[in-house]
Design a protein around this motif. Structure first.
Motif, PDB file in Angstrom:
ATOM      1  N   TYR A   1       0.818  -1.218   0.000  1.00  0.00           N
ATOM      2  CA  TYR A   1       0.000   0.000   0.000  1.00  0.00           C
ATOM      3  C   TYR A   1       0.852   1.270   0.000  1.00  0.00           C
ATOM      4  O   TYR A   1       0.377   2.326  -0.407  1.00  0.00           O
TER       5      TYR A   1
ATOM      6  N   ARG B   1       3.594   1.451  -1.822  1.00  0.00           N
ATOM      7  CA  ARG B   1       3.859   1.567  -3.248  1.00  0.00           C
ATOM      8  C   ARG B   1       2.647   2.156  -3.967  1.00  0.00           C
ATOM      9  O   ARG B   1       2.790   3.004  -4.851  1.00  0.00           O
ATOM     10  N   THR B   2       1.454   1.726  -3.565  1.00  0.00           N
ATOM     11  CA  THR B   2       0.242   2.314  -4.151  1.00  0.00           C
ATOM     12  C   THR B   2       0.220   3.823  -3.916  1.00  0.00           C
ATOM     13  O   THR B   2      -0.080   4.599  -4.831  1.00  0.00           O
TER      14      THR B   2
ATOM     15  N   GLU C   1       2.714   5.788  -3.467  1.00  0.00           N
ATOM     16  CA  GLU C   1       3.706   6.403  -4.357  1.00  0.00           C
ATOM     17  C   GLU C   1       3.151   6.475  -5.784  1.00  0.00           C
ATOM     18  O   GLU C   1       3.328   7.468  -6.483  1.00  0.00           O
TER      19      GLU C   1
ATOM     20  N   LYS D   1       0.225   6.866  -6.677  1.00  0.00           N
ATOM     21  CA  LYS D   1      -0.776   7.931  -6.780  1.00  0.00           C
ATOM     22  C   LYS D   1      -0.124   9.298  -6.899  1.00  0.00           C
ATOM     23  O   LYS D   1      -0.824  10.302  -7.060  1.00  0.00           O
ATOM     24  N   GLY D   2       1.194   9.358  -6.713  1.00  0.00           N
ATOM     25  CA  GLY D   2       1.889  10.640  -6.797  1.00  0.00           C
ATOM     26  C   GLY D   2       1.680  11.515  -5.576  1.00  0.00           C
ATOM     27  O   GLY D   2       1.892  12.723  -5.637  1.00  0.00           O
ATOM     28  N   LEU D   3       1.267  10.910  -4.456  1.00  0.00           N
ATOM     29  CA  LEU D   3       1.024  11.713  -3.255  1.00  0.00           C
ATOM     30  C   LEU D   3       2.312  12.377  -2.782  1.00  0.00           C
ATOM     31  O   LEU D   3       3.410  11.913  -3.087  1.00  0.00           O
ATOM     32  N   THR D   4       2.154  13.457  -2.020  1.00  0.00           N
ATOM     33  CA  THR D   4       3.342  14.153  -1.513  1.00  0.00           C
ATOM     34  C   THR D   4       3.995  13.301  -0.425  1.00  0.00           C
ATOM     35  O   THR D   4       3.341  12.477   0.218  1.00  0.00           O
ATOM     36  N   ASN D   5       5.276  13.555  -0.224  1.00  0.00           N
ATOM     37  CA  ASN D   5       6.007  12.828   0.806  1.00  0.00           C
ATOM     38  C   ASN D   5       5.348  12.967   2.174  1.00  0.00           C
ATOM     39  O   ASN D   5       5.315  12.026   2.956  1.00  0.00           O
TER      40      ASN D   5
ATOM     41  N   ARG E   1       0.102   9.607   6.657  1.00  0.00           N
ATOM     42  CA  ARG E   1      -1.118   8.819   6.507  1.00  0.00           C
ATOM     43  C   ARG E   1      -0.819   7.355   6.190  1.00  0.00           C
ATOM     44  O   ARG E   1      -1.489   6.460   6.663  1.00  0.00           O
ATOM     45  N   HIS E   2       0.203   7.117   5.387  1.00  0.00           N
ATOM     46  CA  HIS E   2       0.388   5.742   4.923  1.00  0.00           C
ATOM     47  C   HIS E   2       1.475   4.985   5.679  1.00  0.00           C
ATOM     48  O   HIS E   2       1.332   3.797   5.908  1.00  0.00           O
TER      49      HIS E   2
ATOM     50  N   ARG F   1       0.935   5.997  10.284  1.00  0.00           N
ATOM     51  CA  ARG F   1      -0.314   5.541  10.896  1.00  0.00           C
ATOM     52  C   ARG F   1      -0.308   4.019  11.057  1.00  0.00           C
ATOM     53  O   ARG F   1      -0.822   3.490  12.034  1.00  0.00           O
ATOM     54  N   ASN F   2       0.303   3.314  10.115  1.00  0.00           N
ATOM     55  CA  ASN F   2       0.414   1.864  10.253  1.00  0.00           C
ATOM     56  C   ASN F   2       1.549   1.466  11.186  1.00  0.00           C
ATOM     57  O   ASN F   2       1.421   0.538  11.975  1.00  0.00           O
TER      58      ASN F   2
ATOM     59  N   VAL G   1      -7.051   3.763  16.087  1.00  0.00           N
ATOM     60  CA  VAL G   1      -6.176   3.811  14.917  1.00  0.00           C
ATOM     61  C   VAL G   1      -6.435   2.647  13.965  1.00  0.00           C
ATOM     62  O   VAL G   1      -6.400   2.802  12.754  1.00  0.00           O
TER      63      VAL G   1
END
Ligand SMILES: Nc1ncnc2c1ncn2[C@@H]1O[C@H](COP(=O)(O)OP(=O)(O)OP(=O)(O)O)[C@@H](O)[C@H]1O
Ligand SMILES: [Mg+2]
Lengths: 335, 352
Positions: free
Chosen positions: A233, A235-236, A238, A240-244, A250-251, A254-255, A328
């Protein structure tokens, strides 16, 4: 969620009952006993027997236990025989408790604030010099005994250079007491010198006390982040092009925080053990110091309430941690 | 029908490629180990609206190829060379920040395992909405209804309620639909699907393939379909690249390739799919495994497993040669091709 909390509170009652029983019999099986401690070694057997009769210590143990439970249920926790002779044991606990809580909270906060970011950075720079240096540092933190750390800190920063106070909780400033949490009181009453003094007294003991939880939380965070970054997840995220920033908070975190939360709860136990040593080195008037002197004087009433309340705090903190965990982790919540 | 398809293909071939991969090579180098070329000089084009298959056995470099295009390979331990030209920009020489802007917006990806590819502790709605927030500059509040719309479009019932659900509360098929919704959220021009149906059971596989096909046809998105299953290719792809040992060994339009496979490996793959029209006929799997491969440097890697090797196969590297819209890397191609199902039959064969 509510049912979960209620169930856990019921467990808490069970734990307390069992523990009080174990504690009662364990304390009374110790050599010595309060009579010796109160009267001294040279008292005659006759004197001892009379005092034992007065205190009810001549009765069989199980009768003593029933009487003890009866008193507890009536809210009588007994009087101190050694720490502060004659004082109510509960009052002694209540006077000392805020000091230890204040110390532990500050220590845990220091540990968390330092350990989680460092653990994250070490994991992201896996194998770098920084990673290795922090691992060695945390090993040292775990390996060095708390009282030694406390002693070194006291020697350097209090005794040798005099930057910080050597002992106690606060300078004698005639401060107003509201909650008995001195920093909080100082802020509430706007007696800022009081708050500052309390804070200064806390710096060295809380750093000493923070070393072990810091090292443990650091290592768990690092290992956990290392696990999580190789998850699909991430990698997913990344892809999506989300910001660092979003990927990190969040990714990844949080885990990665799930095992860290559990370990923080379990650290409360070792924190109490560390508090005993730290408070002794810094003459800090908390539970730990009272525990040592009540043990020395076989002060059953005080010992019982201190250990029992420590256990209750431990179980309560872990309950809070479990609730946070459920907040959480939806897999726990929506089972 | 075949004529219209051929005409359409001819027209597509005239347009400029959207993605043009040239000489893509990925070398893994671990401490104290021999460097390992997982992808070895791969070149192919994807034109706008086209669906291109990347087919081959496990370990032939399909995923590594797609991850290299997306620049999602680990930062350390590998070297990527060649060019990946997307609408005139070489993705491999973009800055990290520029590449991040394109991922999820211009090129999106659907992964193999839908459960592990979704974040277990973040609600589904947020996982869809965050792409829109990132690339469309939407607020969370504005993005949520769009997320619900997307979930509806990929066939998730009761989408508004599902926004608050977590991945573990969804079935496997629903999760893959959700991943597809995330991928198409920003209407990318290229979608890469890496074995999107492998982790699903057969009926769900067919539904997901039908969904992908429908999305691609509706939006004109180009698709790279990665699979080891030629049945998937049969229903979906315009053009097929067959990969072996990190190199393309054969490429052709779907129908000609299926009707007349030239490479013994392609032939073997086709012979090992169960066919609807040939009940009772024995399947012939390709013998051996990738562990038998020869190095490409001075041989054909497939030679030890080949059904018709000749002497030169173990001595000289075969080159990829193009003739009549077919690219082939083989010293001794199959002549009397596999007499497989006709084009019409393969089309109806999506459900496989
Ligand atoms: N991070 C890595 N480090 C080293 N080797 C790797 C790495 N990732 C992949 N490889 C190797 O590259 C080769 C190609 O792997 P790839 O994942 O592309 O195969 P694939 O064709 O996608 O197979 P599958 O059908 O199993 O997904 C494999 O031999 C694999 O071991
Ligand atoms: Mg793969």
């Amino acid at each position: 969620m509510l049912r979960y909390i209620v169930r856990r509170l019921a467990q808490l009652v069970g734990v307390t009952v069992v523990l009080s029983m174990l504690l009662f019999f364990w304390l009374r099986s110790l050599p010595g006993g309060p009579v010796n401690a109160m009267l001294g070694e040279r008292a005659t057997p006759d004197q001892k027997a009379r005092l034992e009769a007065v205190l009810g210590l001549d009765q069989p143990l199980h009768i003593q236990y029933v009487a003890y439970v009866g008193r507890i249920l009536r809210g009588e926790f007994g009087n101190s025989s050694a720490v502060l002779p004659g004082a109510d044991a509960m009052d002694i606990f209540l006077a000392r408790f805020p000091a230890t809580i204040e110390l532990s909270l500050v220590a845990v906060t220091i540990a968390i604030i330092a350990a989680i970011p460092l653990g994250y950075i070490a994991a992201r720079r896996h194998g770098s010099i920084l990673d290795n240096a922090t691992i060695v540092g945390s090993l040292v933190g775990i390996a060095v005994p708390v009282f030694f750390t406390a002693f070194l800190l006291k020697y350097w920063f209090a005794v040798k250079y005099g930057w910080l106070p050597v002992s106690g909780r606060q300078a004698n400033l005639g401060c107003t007491r509201i909650t008995k949490f001195f920093i909080l009181d100082g802020l509430m009453t706007r007696e800022f010198d009081c708050a500052a003094s309390a804070l200064k007294h806390l710096i060295l003991p809380s750093i000493a006390l923070a070393t072990i939880p810091f090292a443990v939380i650091f290592r768990i965070t690092r290992a956990s982040v290392l696990d999580v970054v190789s998850e699909d997840y991430v990698r997913t995220a990344e892809a999506k092009g989300l910001t660092n920033r979003v990927i990190r908070s969040r990714h990844i975190l949080r885990n990665a925080m799930l095992p860290v939360l559990t370990i923080i709860g379990l650290q409360v136990g070792s924190l109490l053990a560390g508090a005993i040593l730290t408070e002794t080195v810094f003459n800090y008037p908390g539970i730990g110091e009272a525990l040592v002197s009540s043990f020395r004087g076989r002060d059953y009433a005080v010992l019982q309430i201190l250990i029992l309340m420590a256990a209750v705090v431990f179980v309560l903190v872990n309950l809070i941690v479990d609730v946070l965990y459920a907040v959480v982790d939806p897999r726990v919540r929506t089972r | 029908m075949t004529t219209t398809t051929t005409e359409r293909r001819a027209a597509v071939r005239e347009t400029a490629p959207l993605l043009s991969v040239r000489d893509l090579t990925v070398t893994f180098q671990r401490h104290g180990e021999e460097p390992f070329r997982a992808v070895d000089g791969v070149s192919f084009d994807v034109r706008p609206g086209e669906t291109v298959g990347l087919v081959g056995e496990s370990g032939c470099g399909k995923s590594v190829t797609s991850l290299a295009i997306m620049r999602l390979l680990p930062k350390r331990g590998n070297k990527v060379t060649g060019t990946v030209n997307f609408e005139g920009t070489d993705l491999l020489s973009l800055s990290d920040a520029k590449m991040r802007d394109r991922r999820g917006r211009d090129i999106a990806m659907v992964f193999q395992d839908p459960l592990s590819s979704l974040n277990p502790v973040v609600p589904l709605g947020v996982q869809v909405a965050e792409v829109l927030e990132r690339h469309r500059g939407m607020s969370r509040k504005a993005a949520m209804p769009v997320a619900a719309e997307l979930l509806k479009r990929v066939g998730i019932p009761d989408p508004v309620r599902r926004l608050r659900d977590y991945p573990h509360q969804l079935s496997g098929g629903m999760r893959q639909r959700a991943l597809i919704a995330i991928a198409v959220a920003c209407a990318p021009r290229l979608l890469i699907a890496d074995e999107p149906t492998t982790a699903l059971d057969v009926t769900i596989q067919a539904q997901i393939l039908a969904l992908l096909k429908e999305l691609v046809e509706d939006t004109g998105t180009a698709l790279i379909m990665i699979t080891h299953d030629l049945g998937v290719v049969a229903g979906l792809c315009d053009e097929v690249n067959v990969l072996y040992g990190g190199r393309i060994v054969e490429r052709g339009d779907r129908h000609p390739l299926f009707r007349d496979p030239r490479h013994p490996y392609t032939n073997g793959l086709l012979a090992s799919i169960p066919r609807l029209d040939a009940a009772g006929e024995r399947l012939t799997p390709i013998p051996g495994s990738v562990a038998d491969n020869l190095p490409w440097d001075h041989a054909c890697a497939f030679a030890p497993r080949c059904s018709q090797p000749i002497e030169i196969c173990t001595q000289v590297t075969p080159q990829l040669e193009v003739a009549d819209g077919r690219a082939l890397r083989c010293h001794n191609p199959v002549t009397s091709g596999w007499s497989g199902p006709s084009a019409g039959q393969t089309e109806g064969d999506v459900a496989r």
